[in-house]
Design a protein around this motif. Structure first.
Motif, PDB file in Angstrom:
ATOM      1  N   LEU A   4      11.731   9.007  23.376  1.00  0.00           N
ATOM      2  CA  LEU A   4      10.494   9.387  22.698  1.00  0.00           C
ATOM      3  C   LEU A   4       9.243   8.988  23.489  1.00  0.00           C
ATOM      4  O   LEU A   4       8.137   9.378  23.110  1.00  0.00           O
ATOM      5  CB  LEU A   4      10.445   8.732  21.311  1.00  0.00           C
ATOM      6  CG  LEU A   4      11.539   9.144  20.328  1.00  0.00           C
ATOM      7  CD1 LEU A   4      11.385   8.400  19.017  1.00  0.00           C
ATOM      8  CD2 LEU A   4      11.519  10.648  20.096  1.00  0.00           C
ATOM      9  N   GLY A   5       9.402   8.195  24.536  1.00  0.00           N
ATOM     10  CA  GLY A   5       8.262   7.790  25.338  1.00  0.00           C
ATOM     11  C   GLY A   5       7.957   6.313  25.311  1.00  0.00           C
ATOM     12  O   GLY A   5       7.093   5.838  26.045  1.00  0.00           O
ATOM     13  N   TRP A   6       8.661   5.553  24.456  1.00  0.00           N
ATOM     14  CA  TRP A   6       8.463   4.104  24.393  1.00  0.00           C
ATOM     15  C   TRP A   6       8.957   3.469  25.693  1.00  0.00           C
ATOM     16  O   TRP A   6       9.951   3.887  26.263  1.00  0.00           O
ATOM     17  CB  TRP A   6       9.239   3.521  23.226  1.00  0.00           C
ATOM     18  CG  TRP A   6       8.536   3.441  21.905  1.00  0.00           C
ATOM     19  CD1 TRP A   6       8.239   2.307  21.211  1.00  0.00           C
ATOM     20  CD2 TRP A   6       8.087   4.532  21.092  1.00  0.00           C
ATOM     21  NE1 TRP A   6       7.610   2.631  20.019  1.00  0.00           N
ATOM     22  CE2 TRP A   6       7.501   3.995  19.926  1.00  0.00           C
ATOM     23  CE3 TRP A   6       8.099   5.933  21.250  1.00  0.00           C
ATOM     24  CZ2 TRP A   6       6.946   4.774  18.927  1.00  0.00           C
ATOM     25  CZ3 TRP A   6       7.539   6.721  20.266  1.00  0.00           C
ATOM     26  CH2 TRP A   6       6.976   6.140  19.117  1.00  0.00           C
ATOM     27  N   GLY A   7       8.306   2.390  26.109  1.00  0.00           N
ATOM     28  CA  GLY A   7       8.722   1.691  27.313  1.00  0.00           C
ATOM     29  C   GLY A   7       9.650   0.531  27.056  1.00  0.00           C
ATOM     30  O   GLY A   7      10.091  -0.140  27.983  1.00  0.00           O
ATOM     31  N   PRO A  64      14.784   9.290  30.787  1.00  0.00           N
ATOM     32  CA  PRO A  64      13.961   9.477  29.581  1.00  0.00           C
ATOM     33  C   PRO A  64      12.473   9.351  29.875  1.00  0.00           C
ATOM     34  O   PRO A  64      12.059   8.748  30.884  1.00  0.00           O
ATOM     35  CB  PRO A  64      14.442   8.354  28.669  1.00  0.00           C
ATOM     36  CG  PRO A  64      14.880   7.280  29.609  1.00  0.00           C
ATOM     37  CD  PRO A  64      15.506   8.006  30.777  1.00  0.00           C
ATOM     38  N   ALA A  65      11.672   9.896  28.987  1.00  0.00           N
ATOM     39  CA  ALA A  65      10.220   9.924  29.175  1.00  0.00           C
ATOM     40  C   ALA A  65       9.618   8.532  29.246  1.00  0.00           C
ATOM     41  O   ALA A  65       8.604   8.311  29.915  1.00  0.00           O
ATOM     42  CB  ALA A  65       9.569  10.716  28.033  1.00  0.00           C
ATOM     43  N   ALA A  95       4.306   1.967  30.897  1.00  0.00           N
ATOM     44  CA  ALA A  95       3.398   0.823  30.926  1.00  0.00           C
ATOM     45  C   ALA A  95       2.852   0.460  29.537  1.00  0.00           C
ATOM     46  O   ALA A  95       2.172  -0.545  29.381  1.00  0.00           O
ATOM     47  CB  ALA A  95       2.221   1.121  31.857  1.00  0.00           C
ATOM     48  N   GLU A  96       3.151   1.295  28.535  1.00  0.00           N
ATOM     49  CA  GLU A  96       2.612   1.041  27.205  1.00  0.00           C
ATOM     50  C   GLU A  96       3.302  -0.158  26.561  1.00  0.00           C
ATOM     51  O   GLU A  96       4.534  -0.223  26.509  1.00  0.00           O
ATOM     52  CB  GLU A  96       2.781   2.275  26.312  1.00  0.00           C
ATOM     53  CG  GLU A  96       1.964   3.476  26.742  1.00  0.00           C
ATOM     54  CD  GLU A  96       0.472   3.229  26.626  1.00  0.00           C
ATOM     55  OE1 GLU A  96       0.057   2.432  25.770  1.00  0.00           O
ATOM     56  OE2 GLU A  96      -0.284   3.829  27.412  1.00  0.00           O
TER      57      GLU A  96
END
Length: 273
Positions: free
Chosen positions: A172-175, A261-262, A267-268
């Motif tokens: 989902l984009g989480w780091g 994955p995204a 860096a978030e």
């Protein structure tokens, strides 16, 4: 026998009992957070013989009040979510099952030195806090962090080589693979949650208002944090749907081409360090 952390539950497996056994805090995060002049709830321990409920020892402790979110801090007394929902649960699961007495137990976690200055000081192998190898119960418990010295490149390469699907948060984009509404979420992560899961963010904002205390040390509530950033563009519909489900139903191994994955190398800020 191995014991592994998974979110707010502890998974136990043995060669004789390959079925995983979970342990958790009754009432979970919300129940502990809403504690007011009362004792913490019981720990629930699945065992081969059934579910065990471990009540708190009220003779040796005092009732307490939380009524606020854990705060961003290294101290586990201030950032109590890790201690109350994971560490304490795991220790009681090990300390209160006779099947571990006289046994060699391996407690596995996935910290990496690169993740923080605090984790950089960890030992890779050491006696666990529940170790009693020299005691009456002869319970030998080692804590092992097998990927402690790995880089993030090595982690993703291992998953690619073994064709293991990337965890949903990274898709989902989480780091980081952490709680969806972790107290360390960056404004962009809060913006993403507000866009795709608005009811989750509103529920937290309501509690911040009720407690008169924000999650952020800057005293900015989660709705304002979300308004300060743009959300991730999520194109993985399968992962987005899974994020709304209580039970995991997606394949663990990939049948097609493995995809980075995204959220890889993101860096978030979105998880405890």
């Amino acid at each position: 026998m191995t014991t592994q952390l998974r979110g707010t539950a502890i998974i136990c497996r043995t060669p004789e009992n390959p079925k995983p056994h979970f342990s958790w805090l009754d009432g979970g995060f919300e129940g502990e957070m809403l504690k007011q002049n009362s004792y913490s709830r019981a720990h629930m321990i699945e065992t081969p013989d059934g579910l065990v409920r471990l009540e708190r020892d009220t003779a040796r402790s005092q009732p307490g009040t939380r009524r606020r979110f854990p705060q961003q801090a290294a101290s586990l007394q201030t950032r109590w979510c890790s201690s109350a929902l994971k560490i304490d649960v795991g220790r009681r699961a090990l300390n209160n099952q006779a099947r571990f007495d006289g046994q060699r137990v391996l407690f596995i976690t996935g910290e990496r030195r690169e993740e923080s200055a605090n984790r950089a000081r960890y030992n890779q192998l050491e006696p666990h806090a529940c170790d009693r190898r020299q005691g009456r119960k002869a319970r030998h418990v080692d804590a092992w962090r097998p990927v402690l010295n790995w880089s993030e490149d090595q982690v993703w390469d291992a998953l690619r080589r073994h064709r293991i699907a990337a965890p949903v948060p990274y898709r989902l984009g989480w780091g980081r693979s952490s709680c969806m509404t972790c107290i360390y979420n960056s404004p962009r992560v809060w913006a993403t949650l507000a866009h795709y899961f608005p009811e989750r963010v509103q529920r937290i904002a309501d509690y911040e208002r009720e407690f008169a205390t924000t999650i952020s040390r800057a005293r900015i509530d989660v709705l304002e944090q979300a308004a300060r950033a743009s959300p991730f563009e999520i194109h993985d519909a399968e992962a987005l749907l899974q994020a709304s489900c209580h039970d995991y139903t997606l394949p663990v191994l990939t049948s097609g081409a493995w995809k980075m994955p995204a959220g890889a190398f993101g860096a978030e800020l979105c998880g405890s360090t």
